[in-house]
Design an enzyme around this catalytic site. Structure first.
Site, short mmCIF file in Angstrom:
data_model
loop_
_atom_site.label_atom_id
_atom_site.label_comp_id
_atom_site.label_asym_id
_atom_site.label_seq_id
_atom_site.Cartn_x
_atom_site.Cartn_y
_atom_site.Cartn_z
N HIS A 123 -0.67 -3.71 -3.19
CA HIS A 123 -1.65 -4.77 -2.93
C HIS A 123 -3.08 -4.24 -3.09
O HIS A 123 -3.93 -4.87 -3.73
CB HIS A 123 -1.43 -5.32 -1.52
N HIS A 142 8.52 2.64 2.22
CA HIS A 142 8.74 1.58 1.23
C HIS A 142 7.79 0.40 1.49
O HIS A 142 7.14 -0.10 0.57
CB HIS A 142 10.18 1.10 1.29
N GLU A 143 7.72 -0.05 2.74
CA GLU A 143 6.85 -1.18 3.07
C GLU A 143 5.38 -0.80 2.86
O GLU A 143 4.58 -1.64 2.43
CB GLU A 143 7.09 -1.64 4.51
N HIS A 199 4.28 -1.29 -0.61
CA HIS A 199 3.82 -2.64 -0.95
C HIS A 199 2.33 -2.80 -0.62
O HIS A 199 1.59 -3.45 -1.36
CB HIS A 199 4.63 -3.69 -0.18
#
Length: 224
Positions: A103, A95-96, A99
């Site tokens: 980006h 999940h992280e 991100h």
């Protein structure tokens, strides 16, 4: 429905969601992932397969303190995720990393959220004082409370914009975990379930922020 009832329901729902999320994380932390990969392994593999070479994966203290720092390009994983081989750890790490991929690919909602961070930070640091002064001095400075409401509306906007960012990161995580063979069958459902409950925390936060905003608007309107 009375605004107070909504606020109370939001508080109760938030408490329940946090408890369920913790229970799910604890449960799925006992289930090993395919291949014995840790959260850090998953994050690095996912970055590599997406052609991202300028993001570092680090360990940070605390429980569920996992987050991606777009300024420093760091995926910060908690101790329960970084070096742990479990379905929960892999889901959180993916999940992280989602991100970080957002980006790198210029995902629009993330770009917008990042752009308003300085303004929202200012609003967060001042809104309660401005609202308090606005209520106390409502007769002397009737517009002051509306300035406070405007500041709070910015924090509410941030909560709403956060929803597609978090949901999209979870979708990327689940899709990649399945395609990479790290989760499948029951373990895939576990990963989806863990990330689903994590997403609920952002949903209830946005609802709570909206309800509070309407509460302040009602106060200001009734005191005019």
């Amino acid at each position: 429905m009375n605004i107070w009832i909504i606020l109370i329901l939001v508080m109760v729902a938030s408490f329940i969601i946090q408890r369920v999320l913790q229970a799910r994380f604890d449960k799925y932390s006992q289930v090993p992932s395919q291949g014995g990969l840790t959260g850090a392994d998953v994050a690095r593999m996912m970055l590599r397969q997406n052609g991202i070479n300028d993001v570092e994966v680090c360990s940070v203290p605390g429980m569920l303190t996992d987050h991606y720092d777009p300024v420093k390009k760091l995926i910060n994983l908690s101790e329960q995720v970084y070096g742990v081989n479990s379905v929960a750890a892999c889901a959180v790490a993916a999940h992280e990393t989602g991100h970080a991929i957002q980006h790198a690919t210029g995902y629009l909602p993330l770009k917008f959220r990042s752009a308003i961070v300085p303004v929202v930070t200012f609003a967060n640091n001042t809104v309660q004082w401005v609202l308090l002064a606005g209520v106390i001095f409502i007769n002397l400075f009737p517009n002051l409370i509306w300035i406070g409401i405007g500041l709070f509306a910015l924090t509410t906007l941030f909560s709403i914009v956060t929803l597609p960012v978090e949901i999209n990161a979870s979708a990327r995580a689940v899709k990649w975990l399945d395609s990479a063979g790290i989760t499948y069958g029951e373990s895939s459902e576990m990963a989806r379930d863990a990330l689903k409950w994590a997403a609920y925390t952002y949903v209830i936060a946005a609802i709570g922020s909206l309800a509070t905003l309407f509460y302040y608007i009602i106060i200001a309107s009734n005191r005019r």
